[in-house]
Design an enzyme around this catalytic site. Structure first.
Site, PDB file in Angstrom:
ATOM      1  N   GLU A 118       0.828  -1.212   0.000  1.00 31.42           N
ATOM      2  CA  GLU A 118       0.000   0.000   0.000  1.00 31.42           C
ATOM      3  C   GLU A 118       0.857   1.254   0.000  1.00 31.42           C
ATOM      4  O   GLU A 118       1.830   1.363   0.761  1.00 31.42           O
ATOM      5  CB  GLU A 118      -0.926   0.048   1.216  1.00 31.42           C
ATOM      6  CG  GLU A 118      -1.755   1.330   1.248  1.00 31.42           C
ATOM      7  CD  GLU A 118      -2.528   1.556   2.537  1.00 31.42           C
ATOM      8  OE1 GLU A 118      -3.208   2.593   2.631  1.00 31.42           O
ATOM      9  OE2 GLU A 118      -2.448   0.702   3.432  1.00 31.42           O
ATOM     10  N   ASP A 183       9.959   5.834  15.281  1.00 35.30           N
ATOM     11  CA  ASP A 183       9.854   7.266  15.002  1.00 35.30           C
ATOM     12  C   ASP A 183      10.408   8.063  16.179  1.00 35.30           C
ATOM     13  O   ASP A 183       9.979   7.859  17.325  1.00 35.30           O
ATOM     14  CB  ASP A 183       8.383   7.630  14.753  1.00 35.30           C
ATOM     15  CG  ASP A 183       8.199   9.098  14.379  1.00 35.30           C
ATOM     16  OD1 ASP A 183       9.197   9.787  14.104  1.00 35.30           O
ATOM     17  OD2 ASP A 183       7.041   9.564  14.367  1.00 35.30           O
ATOM     18  N   ILE A 184      11.364   8.947  15.908  1.00 36.84           N
ATOM     19  CA  ILE A 184      11.931   9.850  16.914  1.00 36.84           C
ATOM     20  C   ILE A 184      11.578  11.272  16.502  1.00 36.84           C
ATOM     21  O   ILE A 184      11.858  11.679  15.381  1.00 36.84           O
ATOM     22  CB  ILE A 184      13.461   9.698  17.005  1.00 36.84           C
ATOM     23  CG1 ILE A 184      13.849   8.252  17.308  1.00 36.84           C
ATOM     24  CG2 ILE A 184      14.031  10.636  18.056  1.00 36.84           C
ATOM     25  CD1 ILE A 184      15.323   7.962  17.099  1.00 36.84           C
ATOM     26  N   ASP A 185      10.965  12.026  17.413  1.00 39.56           N
ATOM     27  CA  ASP A 185      10.529  13.390  17.117  1.00 39.56           C
ATOM     28  C   ASP A 185      11.010  14.311  18.228  1.00 39.56           C
ATOM     29  O   ASP A 185      10.748  14.053  19.413  1.00 39.56           O
ATOM     30  CB  ASP A 185       9.006  13.440  17.002  1.00 39.56           C
ATOM     31  CG  ASP A 185       8.506  14.734  16.375  1.00 39.56           C
ATOM     32  OD1 ASP A 185       9.079  15.800  16.668  1.00 39.56           O
ATOM     33  OD2 ASP A 185       7.536  14.678  15.598  1.00 39.56           O
ATOM     34  N   CYS A 195      17.109  25.098  23.863  1.00 43.96           N
ATOM     35  CA  CYS A 195      17.555  25.893  22.716  1.00 43.96           C
ATOM     36  C   CYS A 195      16.427  26.165  21.733  1.00 43.96           C
ATOM     37  O   CYS A 195      16.368  27.239  21.127  1.00 43.96           O
ATOM     38  CB  CYS A 195      18.709  25.187  22.008  1.00 43.96           C
ATOM     39  SG  CYS A 195      18.347  23.458  21.583  1.00 43.96           S
ATOM     40  N   SER A 234      13.664  12.744   8.835  1.00 44.49           N
ATOM     41  CA  SER A 234      12.256  12.993   8.528  1.00 44.49           C
ATOM     42  C   SER A 234      12.034  14.252   7.706  1.00 44.49           C
ATOM     43  O   SER A 234      10.925  14.489   7.232  1.00 44.49           O
ATOM     44  CB  SER A 234      11.444  13.108   9.826  1.00 44.49           C
ATOM     45  OG  SER A 234      11.772  14.307  10.511  1.00 44.49           O
TER      46      SER A 234
END
Length: 515
Positions: A118, A183-185, A195, A234
């Protein structure tokens, strides 16, 4: 413009700066729902052999820093406006359709691994098309050029062609396989990074992503035995992992959930007390993670972020220490020096602990508390829901992030410390690089093909015997070359695996039949 390409069925314009989620809702516009209930979980004890570990003395804040110097906290360049013509030119000249096909197809000859996969397309007018599928790389490329999507995502391989779902009976379309993804955000680190906030990033806070990649990658390789792990930027503020080993692709949802839970450590909010509660002796995975993370804590948490400099985080630090008397002494010291740095505050813990003659202060408990603190402020914060279900969709490598214009490029683990998200090329830059190269090399001509067609990979290409692909004229080249080498390793294992399976089949002896 020199790089423009005529569009077929040009779609409506889109909101250039809109930040779309990396994993859209599973519901399609027409109301189709493919969500399935997760099966019961498995015990981690059945998946791992725990070993006794040594709980070594936790080093002081003087631990040598092994990370690169972080020179700036600037949030980076402003967003790049990506119009439909520029996006189409990128697909037409630079997107590696053939390699993406070979990666997902697990071979060169078209198979159901790709044909029943898909794809979900987000068009320029924000329309969202799910259950798209393609039998060959050429059909895939043709449809992308026709639709010119702002981005597209990759879903599972189904037992039937997902385009036929409406003609199938209820429950007949079932997912069979998909890469195990993570997934790392950086927005999940907003409570501890000083910062930047929200979608903004800099080199200082990107260190959180780097350390997370190292910890997760080590666990997947050493604890689970996976080898083919593709890390991808990403495009704005995070990274994705695609675990491509056949064993990983075939994991059912309960096993995916078990792996995600194994890597899940920092839980709850900052107001919910301790977010890390580990039993001793530590699991080997935690011991290894601490060794990876301690230098980052010394540099990123204490120096670059100076996390405990403010009163709120300083109070948070005190609440995580086990001895009330020590906490009170530290509080008084820090209140008398409100500008005291995080590095000095961290050193104060051991310094004051050594001067106290308290019957309640247990050195082992203090050491364990400090280990838990290091993990709370550095351990990977994963969006575990992304990993738990096979049907989850994840943004494809090499698409353009609509908010930054940057390409979602692979990250080479061999140089992960040097990866700089702010230097990743954007689409406008890449098309300009092609124009500049062509202007400087008029006799060499240009390549008509948009991507590196052919088998994977052929590093012995003679530059004098063929025209360069357009991507080879740009700063995208090292990323596509790395992708090619990754695919080559994956396909080699696929071939060897098929050969071993064939070798395991018992020989069938045929005997003559007499009539």
């Amino acid at each position: 413009m020199p790089h423009s390409v005529a569009s077929e069925d040009s779609p409506a314009s889109h909101k250039d700066d809109e930040v779309l989620p990396d994993a859209p809702n599973a519901a399609e516009k027409n109301g189709d729902d493919v969500a399935e209930k997760a099966t019961a979980g498995v015990k981690l004890e059945d998946m791992f052999n725990d070993e006794d570990d040594d709980d070594d003395e936790f080093p002081t804040s003087s631990t040598p820093v092994e990370t690169k110097t972080q020179p700036t906290d600037a949030p980076g360049p402003p967003p790049v406006q990506v119009d439909t013509e520029t996006m189409l030119a990128f697909y037409h000249r630079l997107f590696p359709f053939r390699y993406l096909f070979q990666w997902l197809n697990h071979g060169i000859v078209p198979s159901p691994d790709f044909g029943n996969r898909e794809f979900a397309l987000t068009l320029q007018n924000d329309a969202y098309l799910r259950y798209q599928s393609y039998s060959t790389a050429d059909l895939f490329r043709k449809d992308i050029l026709k639709m010119n999507p702002a981005r597209f995502e990759i879903g599972p391989v189904y037992n039937r062609n997902p385009r036929d779902r409406k003609t199938l009976g209820a429950g007949q379309l079932k997912p069979l396989a998909k890469e195990l993804v993570f997934d790392i955000d950086l927005t999940d680190y907003d409570d501890i990074r000083t910062c930047c906030t929200k979608a903004n990033i800099c080199e200082k806070c990107w260190a959180f992503v780097t350390m997370a990649i190292k910890v997760v990658d080590a666990a997947l390789r050493q604890d689970f035995g996976f080898e083919h792990i593709l890390w991808v930027y990403s495009g704005r503020r995070g990274a994705h992992a695609w675990v491509c080993d056949p064993r990983a692709r075939n994991l059912p949802d309960d096993r995916r959930r078990a792996v995600a839970n194994y890597l899940d450590l920092v839980r709850g909010g900052t107001q919910s007390g301790k977010r890390v509660n580990l039993k001793r002796p530590l699991h080997p995975h935690m011991n290894r993670s601490l060794e990876i993370l301690k230098p980052y804590f010394a540099q990123t948490t204490l120096v670059d972020q100076d996390t405990f400099e403010g009163s709120e985080q300083a109070q948070r630090l005190l609440s995580l220490l086990p001895d009330k008397g020590l906490n009170e002494s530290l509080r008084k010291k820090w209140e008398s020096a409100p500008d005291r740095s995080s590095t000095n505050k961290w050193a104060d813990i051991d310094a004051l602990a050594k001067t106290r003659n308290s019957s309640t202060l247990n050195p082992a408990e203090l050491r364990h508390a400090k280990q838990d603190i290091v993990l709370e402020y550095t351990y990977p914060r994963l969006d575990s829901e992304v990993s738990k279900k096979m049907i989850h969709l994840l943004k494809s490598p090499f698409v353009i992030h609509p908010g930054t214009g940057r390409v979602c490029v692979p990250i080479d683990m061999r140089s992960v410390d040097q990866f700089d998200p702010l230097s990743v090329p954007n689409v406008t830059q890449l098309l300009s690089e092609i124009d500049s190269w062509d202007a400087e090399h008029p006799r060499n001509g240009t390549t008509e093909g948009p991507d590196a067609e052919g088998s994977v990979p052929n590093d012995s290409d003679a530059r004098g015997s063929r025209k360069l692909q357009d991507y080879e004229k740009t700063s995208l080249k090292p990323y596509i070359d790395y992708f090619r080498s990754f695919i080559a390793g994956l396909l080699k294992e696929e071939r060897n695996g098929k050969r071993e399976r064939n070798d395991d089949v018992p020989e069938v002896k045929t005997e003559s039949m007499e009539f």
